[in-house]
Design a protein around this motif. Structure first.
Motif, mmCIF file in Angstrom:
data_model
loop_
_atom_site.group_PDB
_atom_site.id
_atom_site.type_symbol
_atom_site.label_atom_id
_atom_site.label_comp_id
_atom_site.label_asym_id
_atom_site.label_seq_id
_atom_site.Cartn_x
_atom_site.Cartn_y
_atom_site.Cartn_z
ATOM 1 N N CYS A 45 30.454 7.023 22.086
ATOM 2 C CA CYS A 45 30.101 7.069 23.499
ATOM 3 C C CYS A 45 29.343 5.791 23.855
ATOM 4 N N SER A 47 27.658 4.938 26.413
ATOM 5 C CA SER A 47 26.351 5.105 27.061
ATOM 6 C C SER A 47 25.216 5.377 26.074
ATOM 7 N N GLY A 153 28.177 11.999 24.254
ATOM 8 C CA GLY A 153 26.941 11.832 25.017
ATOM 9 C C GLY A 153 25.732 12.540 24.448
ATOM 10 N N ARG A 156 22.859 10.038 23.861
ATOM 11 C CA ARG A 156 22.294 9.629 25.149
ATOM 12 C C ARG A 156 21.455 10.753 25.741
#
Length: 173
Positions: A45, A47, A153, A156
């Motif tokens: 991911c 992010s 995610g 994150r």
């Protein structure tokens, strides 16, 4: 049953000094792609990098511990500017060694993982966290679980929650 990571208390986050991540299943969705030459790749991911950058602002220590030894892990860790330990057969020993190196109490460490090879590390740290698509066998060994899955995610999500709670510690509405 573990609580949602969104319910982690400011008291727990306030004591946090280090986050240790498993790579496969944490930074990835646990899938591996193999080409005709046997070269492995994974999907991560993007992010997660911004979340880790925020954690660096807080001066929290971070590292990756992986059972696998794979160049893709090294390349991703280097890009994310996070220390990486690979080929680790007993993650609990690695956690103890890292904590000793930085003189950090294991009670002030969060370990993030997803599978049975993470159980020994979960049992060493004060803040054991699993990703939402973890294997059921780890559930009795973790205190918190993410909403997002590994490689989708979860890293994150953890970083954002810690960042906002640490940034707001001591502030009143």
């Amino acid at each position: 049953m573990p609580e949602s990571i969104t319910n982690i208390s400011t008291t727990v986050v306030d004591q946090l000094e280090m986050i240790i991540f498993d790579f496969d299943g944490g930074f990835t969705d646990n899938a591996v792609y193999v080409d005709q030459n046997g070269i492995e790749s994974v999907a991560c991911c993007r992010s997660d990098g911004l979340g880790l950058a925020r954690i660096r602002e807080l001066d929290l220590k971070m590292c990756i511990i992986s059972t696998e030894e794979n160049p893709v892990v090294s390349v991703r860790a280097k890009k994310l500017k996070i220390d990486c330990h690979q080929g680790v057969s007993d993650k609990s020993i690695a956690v103890r060694e890292i904590c000793k190196k930085f003189d950090i109490s294991m009670q002030k460490v969060m370990f993030v993982g997803n599978d049975i090879n993470d159980i020994a590390a979960f049992n060493e740290v004060g803040i054991p966290v699993g990703v939402s698509d973890s294997f059921d066998e780890i559930l009795p060994h973790i205190s918190y679980i993410t909403i997002s899955g590994g490689g989708k995610g979860a890293v994150r999500e953890i970083c954002d929650i810690i960042y906002f709670l640490k940034k707001n510690l001591g502030k009143t509405n």
